[in-house]
Design an enzyme around this catalytic site. Structure first.
Site, PDB file in Angstrom:
ATOM      1  N   HIS A  95       0.815  -1.213   0.000  1.00 41.47           N
ATOM      2  CA  HIS A  95       0.000   0.000   0.000  1.00 41.47           C
ATOM      3  C   HIS A  95       0.850   1.265   0.000  1.00 41.47           C
ATOM      4  O   HIS A  95       0.397   2.325  -0.403  1.00 41.47           O
ATOM      5  CB  HIS A  95      -0.915   0.027   1.224  1.00 41.47           C
ATOM      6  CG  HIS A  95      -1.806  -1.170   1.336  1.00 41.47           C
ATOM      7  ND1 HIS A  95      -2.760  -1.473   0.399  1.00 41.47           N
ATOM      8  CD2 HIS A  95      -1.866  -2.138   2.283  1.00 41.47           C
ATOM      9  CE1 HIS A  95      -3.391  -2.586   0.770  1.00 41.47           C
ATOM     10  NE2 HIS A  95      -2.869  -3.012   1.901  1.00 41.47           N
ATOM     11  N   HIS A 120       5.759   6.843   6.320  1.00 37.28           N
ATOM     12  CA  HIS A 120       5.399   6.302   5.015  1.00 37.28           C
ATOM     13  C   HIS A 120       4.872   7.426   4.139  1.00 37.28           C
ATOM     14  O   HIS A 120       4.774   8.577   4.579  1.00 37.28           O
ATOM     15  CB  HIS A 120       4.355   5.185   5.164  1.00 37.28           C
ATOM     16  CG  HIS A 120       3.074   5.665   5.757  1.00 37.28           C
ATOM     17  ND1 HIS A 120       2.817   5.674   7.111  1.00 37.28           N
ATOM     18  CD2 HIS A 120       1.961   6.186   5.182  1.00 37.28           C
ATOM     19  CE1 HIS A 120       1.623   6.171   7.347  1.00 37.28           C
ATOM     20  NE2 HIS A 120       1.074   6.510   6.186  1.00 37.28           N
ATOM     21  N   HIS A 122       2.275   8.845   0.648  1.00 39.53           N
ATOM     22  CA  HIS A 122       1.140   8.745  -0.274  1.00 39.53           C
ATOM     23  C   HIS A 122       1.475   9.640  -1.464  1.00 39.53           C
ATOM     24  O   HIS A 122       1.980  10.755  -1.281  1.00 39.53           O
ATOM     25  CB  HIS A 122      -0.151   9.202   0.402  1.00 39.53           C
ATOM     26  CG  HIS A 122      -0.484   8.429   1.643  1.00 39.53           C
ATOM     27  ND1 HIS A 122      -1.276   7.293   1.629  1.00 39.53           N
ATOM     28  CD2 HIS A 122      -0.121   8.618   2.938  1.00 39.53           C
ATOM     29  CE1 HIS A 122      -1.387   6.820   2.860  1.00 39.53           C
ATOM     30  NE2 HIS A 122      -0.695   7.601   3.676  1.00 39.53           N
TER      31      HIS A 122
END
Length: 518
Positions: A95, A120, A122
């Protein structure tokens, strides 16, 4: 008998550990959710009902939601300058790409100490430089970084903290495409080693603070949720106002060089556009630590913390005719104040005096030697709405609550029943806690929850008056309330959004191994 008791204890502990491993797997193995398609975000609530519930993230930071708070302190990070002798795990979980962080990294500018766990990203696609989750007046940045921390002052691990209301704090960083960023290259140069899901490499540690903007004193803050399943509303969000930059080559390393599929799969699935679209605001406001030059964000809060506590105490124990007469605009500030006749009217000098009390004097009247926010429900001396499901305050967890709600609904419950029941159970608690911390307006549902402790004619009259005032106020189009670019981002008309206001996509509830990233 002694041996039998020991055996029962052993199997009980084994079962408990098994449940923990199922709910929070030690390693990321992918999940049954994606960002698009049949398992896309509009179907997340099928397996993760909180994704269709209250206080969800991300949101659009539109001007009418922003409230300037001069008391917000600069974000204070500690031990972010890691030694190159340390090793960090850089991985692809299907993801996003994730970088593990050591436990001695922490934040100290919040009521509790929050320990770092991981960061992380996006991002958009190779041909679309739009992939941030949060947006500013509808503007979407090319990418967004999340640095995830858990409340180590109260919980021993991130797995235990993740489903608690005050469990997580996330730093959000907008990413622009511009100049080359040497700090990001410390790990992006290893991307080829994690092209496929479940691959991981070790990278030398470095100064993580170099990934953050230079100005840590300018940010947006609000109460929200994980932006990935299970979407627990357990996150205190701090999103920095100023973006950082990476080069187009560095951006494309994320947008073109990664796959969400396993290496052995014959048809690789590209990993890009891994962002959730903006969610409903649910009466929340966004505190900002900065004032615009033109003063657009300089508007004061509707009421101070002291005023808010006084309003709640008035609802619980005071003369309700005073509330009806003087404070309807404080209770539901989004409603235009309408004249109506109360059965009992009194002049209350305290309400008139509130406007003359400075914020500094109010804070001096509220000594708090611990520096921690006390339990909302203990402060106001009422039982939360979720206690009817057999949950007490000391053992509240969103996982436990979901299981109890599902059990009480019976075998043949529907997905929308689970989503609505959970929302009804948690929303007053979330709204009241957030309201007392000046990050929400008080909702009619929460007021009714408070008034249920006072079965009197005055309480009934106030409930009816607020209901009538709410009905008279015509609802604005949802697209306007959520930002001008939101309809474009979600692909929904204002009518569709309004119909799906409480649950974007209801579906069947099934138990699955929980994976979360934010």
């Amino acid at each position: 008998m002694r041996k039998e008791s020991l055996a029962r204890y052993f199997y009980k502990m084994l079962f408990t550990q098994l449940i923990i491993l199922i709910a929070f797997p030690l390693s990321s193995t992918g999940g049954t959710w994606t960002y698009n398609g049949s398992e896309g975000e509009h179907h997340w609530s099928k397996h993760y009902p909180y994704c269709g519930g209250a206080f969800q993230s991300p949101i659009n930071f539109q001007p009418e939601l922003l409230r300037y708070d001069p008391d917000l302190l600069p974000v204070q990070v500690h031990n972010y300058n890691l030694s190159s002798k340390e090793q960090l795990t850089f991985s692809n979980n299907g993801h996003s790409v994730q970088l593990s962080l050591p436990s001695h990294m922490h934040l100290s500018s919040l009521p509790d100490q929050y320990t770092a766990a991981q960061l992380h990203f996006h991002w958009g696609s190779p041909h679309m430089l739009a992939g941030s989750e949060h947006t500013v007046s509808g503007r979407q940045f090319p990418a967004e970084m999340h640095v995830v921390h858990f409340n180590s002052g109260k919980y021993p691990s991130i797995s235990i903290a993740a489903d608690k209301a005050d469990g997580l704090a996330v730093l959000g960083v907008f990413i622009e495409v511009g100049e080359f960023n040497p700090a990001f290259d410390r790990f992006l140069k290893f991307v080829k080693g994690i092209k496929y899901r479940d691959q991981k490499v070790q990278v030398p540690a470095f100064n993580i603070q170099e990934l953050l903007p230079a100005h840590l004193e300018q940010y947006y803050r609000y109460d929200g949720s994980l932006t990935t399943p299970p979407c627990y509303p357990s996150v205190l969000w701090t999103v920095f106002r100023m973006p950082v930059t990476i080069s187009l080559t560095q951006y494309k390393a994320l947008a073109t060089g990664l796959f969400s599929s396993l290496a052995q799969e014959s048809v690789p699935v590209p990993l890009h556009r891994n962002y959730r679209k903006p969610q409903l605001t649910d009466n929340r406001v966004v505190l900002v630590s900065f004032q615009e030059v033109r003063g657009q964000h300089g508007r004061h809060l509707v009421a101070s913390p002291l005023q808010r506590r006084q309003i709640i105490q008035q609802l619980l124990m005071g003369d309700l005719s005073d509330v009806m007469d003087e404070s309807l605009h404080h209770l539901l500030p989004k409603l235009a104040r309408k004249p109506w006749v109360a059965k009992k009217r009194k002049t209350n000098q305290r309400y008139q005096h509130w406007s003359q009390i400075t914020e500094k004097k109010q804070r001096n009247q509220m000594p708090n030697p611990t520096g921690k926010t006390p339990s909302v429900w203990k402060t106001v001396h009422i039982s939360p709405c979720w206690q009817k499901y057999g949950i007490n305050e000391d053992s509240l967890s969103y996982t436990h609550l979901k299981n109890n709600v599902t059990l009480q609904l019976g075998r043949h419950h529907t997905d929308i029943q689970v989503v609505k029941a959970l929302r009804k159970a948690v929303f007053p608690e979330l709204n009241l806690r957030s309201y007392l911390n000046c990050k929400s307006d008080l909702d009619l549902q929460t007021i009714r929850c408070l008034l249920r402790t006072r079965p009197t004619d005055e309480a009934t009259e106030l409930d009816q008056a607020l209901t009538k005032a709410s009905q008279r106020q015509k609802l604005k189009p949802m697209a306007e309330n959520r930002g001008p670019a939101l309809t474009k981002l979600t692909g929904q008309t204002s009518v569709t959004i309004h119909k799906n206001a409480h649950n974007m996509v209801p579906a069947n509830l099934k138990e699955h191994a929980t994976e979360w990233e934010d």
